[in-house]
Design a protein around this motif. Structure first.
Motif, mmCIF file in Angstrom:
data_model
loop_
_atom_site.group_PDB
_atom_site.id
_atom_site.type_symbol
_atom_site.label_atom_id
_atom_site.label_comp_id
_atom_site.label_asym_id
_atom_site.label_seq_id
_atom_site.Cartn_x
_atom_site.Cartn_y
_atom_site.Cartn_z
ATOM 1 N N GLY A 184 41.447 -8.656 -10.492
ATOM 2 C CA GLY A 184 41.795 -7.456 -10.882
ATOM 3 C C GLY A 184 41.889 -6.469 -10.066
ATOM 4 O O GLY A 184 42.129 -6.822 -8.142
ATOM 5 N N PRO A 185 41.769 -5.281 -10.209
ATOM 6 C CA PRO A 185 41.549 -5.240 -11.839
ATOM 7 C C PRO A 185 41.930 -4.547 -13.048
ATOM 8 O O PRO A 185 43.406 -5.247 -12.510
ATOM 9 C CB PRO A 185 40.663 -3.021 -11.636
ATOM 10 N N TYR A 194 46.377 -4.428 -22.789
ATOM 11 C CA TYR A 194 45.700 -5.236 -22.434
ATOM 12 C C TYR A 194 46.538 -6.714 -21.512
ATOM 13 O O TYR A 194 47.310 -7.183 -22.074
ATOM 14 C CB TYR A 194 45.201 -6.222 -23.712
ATOM 15 N N GLY A 195 45.571 -7.315 -20.379
ATOM 16 C CA GLY A 195 46.526 -8.033 -19.701
ATOM 17 C C GLY A 195 47.510 -8.129 -18.637
ATOM 18 O O GLY A 195 47.461 -8.721 -18.086
ATOM 19 N N THR A 196 46.945 -6.089 -18.753
ATOM 20 C CA THR A 196 47.942 -5.852 -16.826
ATOM 21 C C THR A 196 47.082 -5.803 -16.441
ATOM 22 O O THR A 196 46.422 -5.434 -15.908
ATOM 23 C CB THR A 196 47.946 -4.430 -18.553
ATOM 24 N N ILE A 197 47.711 -6.101 -14.630
ATOM 25 C CA ILE A 197 46.950 -6.437 -13.954
ATOM 26 C C ILE A 197 46.824 -4.319 -12.993
ATOM 27 O O ILE A 197 48.067 -4.086 -13.299
ATOM 28 C CB ILE A 197 47.044 -7.124 -12.365
ATOM 29 N N MET A 198 45.651 -3.609 -13.598
ATOM 30 C CA MET A 198 45.611 -2.476 -13.268
ATOM 31 C C MET A 198 45.317 -2.380 -11.368
ATOM 32 O O MET A 198 44.279 -2.451 -10.858
ATOM 33 C CB MET A 198 45.002 -2.139 -13.570
ATOM 34 N N ARG A 199 46.534 -1.663 -10.636
ATOM 35 C CA ARG A 199 46.127 -0.522 -9.466
ATOM 36 C C ARG A 199 45.780 -2.354 -8.404
ATOM 37 O O ARG A 199 44.549 -2.426 -7.345
ATOM 38 C CB ARG A 199 45.226 0.419 -9.428
ATOM 39 N N SER A 200 46.346 -2.599 -8.684
ATOM 40 C CA SER A 200 45.460 -4.138 -7.586
ATOM 41 C C SER A 200 46.129 -3.959 -5.896
ATOM 42 O O SER A 200 46.972 -3.442 -6.033
ATOM 43 C CB SER A 200 46.602 -5.689 -7.954
ATOM 44 N N SER A 217 50.454 -4.703 -9.325
ATOM 45 C CA SER A 217 50.365 -3.672 -10.198
ATOM 46 C C SER A 217 50.983 -3.164 -10.999
ATOM 47 O O SER A 217 52.364 -3.147 -11.152
ATOM 48 C CB SER A 217 50.275 -2.372 -9.216
ATOM 49 N N GLY A 218 50.300 -3.493 -12.619
ATOM 50 C CA GLY A 218 51.091 -2.873 -13.855
ATOM 51 C C GLY A 218 51.675 -4.436 -14.066
ATOM 52 O O GLY A 218 52.612 -3.812 -15.503
ATOM 53 N N PHE A 219 52.204 -5.445 -13.396
ATOM 54 C CA PHE A 219 52.610 -6.288 -14.453
ATOM 55 C C PHE A 219 51.388 -7.069 -15.752
ATOM 56 O O PHE A 219 49.890 -6.986 -15.044
ATOM 57 C CB PHE A 219 52.228 -8.002 -13.528
ATOM 58 N N ASN A 220 51.722 -7.440 -16.780
ATOM 59 C CA ASN A 220 51.036 -8.118 -17.869
ATOM 60 C C ASN A 220 50.791 -8.942 -17.447
ATOM 61 O O ASN A 220 52.080 -10.093 -18.195
ATOM 62 C CB ASN A 220 51.887 -7.415 -18.815
ATOM 63 N N ILE A 221 49.639 -10.675 -17.017
ATOM 64 C CA ILE A 221 49.905 -11.553 -17.034
ATOM 65 C C ILE A 221 49.942 -11.909 -18.434
ATOM 66 O O ILE A 221 50.274 -12.939 -18.874
ATOM 67 C CB ILE A 221 48.608 -12.089 -16.304
ATOM 68 N N VAL A 222 48.969 -11.811 -19.235
ATOM 69 C CA VAL A 222 48.952 -12.454 -20.067
ATOM 70 C C VAL A 222 50.794 -12.270 -21.110
ATOM 71 O O VAL A 222 51.419 -13.090 -21.621
ATOM 72 C CB VAL A 222 48.242 -12.060 -21.266
ATOM 73 N N ARG A 223 50.898 -11.322 -20.995
ATOM 74 C CA ARG A 223 52.138 -11.439 -22.450
ATOM 75 C C ARG A 223 52.975 -12.468 -21.749
ATOM 76 O O ARG A 223 54.102 -12.747 -21.915
ATOM 77 C CB ARG A 223 52.915 -9.340 -21.844
ATOM 78 N N ALA A 224 53.393 -12.356 -20.535
ATOM 79 C CA ALA A 224 54.260 -12.949 -19.529
ATOM 80 C C ALA A 224 54.298 -14.783 -19.651
ATOM 81 O O ALA A 224 54.955 -15.348 -20.769
ATOM 82 C CB ALA A 224 53.458 -12.887 -18.374
ATOM 83 N N PHE A 225 53.292 -15.211 -19.846
ATOM 84 C CA PHE A 225 52.233 -16.555 -20.189
ATOM 85 C C PHE A 225 52.408 -16.444 -22.142
ATOM 86 O O PHE A 225 52.981 -18.099 -22.647
ATOM 87 C CB PHE A 225 51.412 -16.952 -20.688
ATOM 88 N N GLU A 226 52.118 -15.133 -23.038
ATOM 89 C CA GLU A 226 52.554 -15.376 -24.194
ATOM 90 C C GLU A 226 53.896 -15.972 -24.474
ATOM 91 O O GLU A 226 54.443 -16.742 -25.523
ATOM 92 C CB GLU A 226 51.802 -14.677 -24.868
ATOM 93 N N ASP A 227 55.100 -15.324 -24.736
ATOM 94 C CA ASP A 227 55.868 -14.747 -24.372
ATOM 95 C C ASP A 227 56.713 -16.083 -24.221
ATOM 96 O O ASP A 227 57.990 -16.475 -24.672
ATOM 97 C CB ASP A 227 57.084 -13.630 -23.803
ATOM 98 N N PRO A 238 47.772 -19.873 -27.245
ATOM 99 C CA PRO A 238 46.644 -18.796 -27.318
ATOM 100 C C PRO A 238 46.612 -18.321 -26.153
ATOM 101 O O PRO A 238 45.765 -19.568 -25.116
ATOM 102 C CB PRO A 238 45.891 -19.042 -28.497
ATOM 103 N N ILE A 239 46.150 -17.362 -25.360
ATOM 104 C CA ILE A 239 45.807 -17.033 -24.095
ATOM 105 C C ILE A 239 44.213 -16.260 -23.947
ATOM 106 O O ILE A 239 44.125 -15.496 -24.492
ATOM 107 C CB ILE A 239 46.785 -16.417 -23.636
ATOM 108 N N GLY A 240 43.086 -16.877 -23.311
ATOM 109 C CA GLY A 240 42.005 -16.720 -22.926
ATOM 110 C C GLY A 240 42.349 -15.532 -21.684
ATOM 111 O O GLY A 240 42.433 -16.153 -20.940
ATOM 112 N N LEU A 241 41.578 -14.689 -21.739
ATOM 113 C CA LEU A 241 41.898 -14.016 -20.498
ATOM 114 C C LEU A 241 40.762 -13.741 -19.621
ATOM 115 O O LEU A 241 39.400 -12.925 -21.190
ATOM 116 C CB LEU A 241 42.517 -12.966 -20.680
ATOM 117 N N ASP A 242 40.359 -13.472 -19.140
ATOM 118 C CA ASP A 242 38.653 -12.564 -18.015
ATOM 119 C C ASP A 242 38.789 -12.486 -16.663
ATOM 120 O O ASP A 242 40.016 -13.469 -16.318
ATOM 121 C CB ASP A 242 37.157 -13.380 -18.300
#
Length: 306
Positions: free
Chosen positions: A70-71, A81-87, A93-103, A108-112
């Protein structure tokens, strides 16, 4: 793990422990047995993500769990939601890792966070099994803290950033710290990067330098004492590259007892601390196991609790 897979007949679950230096991908079957595990270097999203997508597609997974560095935005109601923030890894930074795999996978994607995932793995089938409140702390390139409290992973305004709690700097330490935000946070003073910058050598080259490890144990113990006072965990799992030096454990345990000075009255701390601050039961697979469990939760729905 078998309990978590109850009524999951025929399902194959993928797990991803997304780290700053490597991506650990794995596949579990319905019996909770690892069928495959691979490592992919973390470069840029454009280079790294397609390799992981191909891997998970090959296995025809039914769900994917991600424990990510993270963050990261974990609020499902948030537009990011699912975006890596200010890494610190600027390419992410700004990449949405959940959306990439959902698409790409349409599952279903679980995230933490990666450390919350590791905490989930350890309380489910590792060293903290049976605990309803436990911490997973990793001391490596950075410092991360996963918090499982009263039967659930802790989020909140964002997610816990226990690696950046402020601690007291020793009078014999002239190092300015390596955190760009805080001169005296635990990550800035006790991470693997801090050790290397303070002493001019990496940790594995400093085995014969007692002051290095005395100072490290002091800083880690300060952090742990604060975590104990805040969360009152039933178990603390401590790991990461720096903690592969097993002689640190007795030094940290002793220092924690001195810092608490008898204030927390419990036998686990006062007389049985060797079984209270421990190494992970799942070894290097804590994070990946937790990621798979996040996938199980995603497939079963938000109401299911492991």
């Amino acid at each position: 793990m078998k309990q978590a897979y109850e009524d999951m007949s025929g399902k194959i679950i993928g797990g991803l422990e997304a780290g700053g230096t490597k991506m650990v991908c794995g596949i579990w079957d319905t019996a909770g047995v690892m069928q495959s595990r691979i490592l992919i270097p973390t470069t840029t999203p454009e280079e790294t993500i397609p390799h992981m997508i191909d891997y998970f597609k090959k296995w025809k997974i039914e769900a994917l769990g991600i424990g990510c560095f993270g963050p990261i935005d974990l609020n499902k109601k948030s537009p990011t939601y699912g975006t890596i923030m200010r890494s610190p890894k600027k390419e992410w930074s700004g990449f949405n890792i959940v959306r990439a795999f959902e698409d790409a996978l349409h599952v279903p994607i679980g995230l933490d966070t990666d450390v919350n995932g590791a905490a989930l793995g350890e309380v489910t089938m590792g060293a903290a099994k049976g605990c309803d409140t436990a911490l997973y702390i990793t001391i490596g390139t950075g410092v991360g803290v996963g918090v499982y409290c009263n039967g659930a992973l802790v989020h909140g305004l964002v997610h816990p950033e226990g690696g950046h709690i402020l601690i007291q700097k020793r009078t014999d330490d002239t190092f300015e710290g390596c955190c760009s935000r805080h001169p005296n946070c635990v990550e800035g003073l006790a991470s693997g990067v801090a050790i290397a910058k303070r002493w001019g050598k990496k940790a594995d080259q400093l085995a014969d330098q007692p002051l290095v490890w005395e100072m490290e144990a002091d800083y880690v113990a300060q952090a742990i004492a604060n975590y104990i006072l805040m969360y009152s965990p039933q178990k603390i799992v401590l790991w990461g590259g720096v903690m592969h030096r097993k002689e640190l454990f007795p030094m940290i345990r002793e220092r924690v007892q001195k810092l608490l000075n008898g204030y927390v009255c419990h036998p686990q701390i006062e007389t049985d601390i060797d079984h209270y601050i421990v190494t992970p039961g799942l070894g290097e697979n804590a994070g990946l196991t937790g990621a798979v469990l996040l996938g199980v939760l995603a497939l079963k729905g938000d109401g299911y609790v492991i």
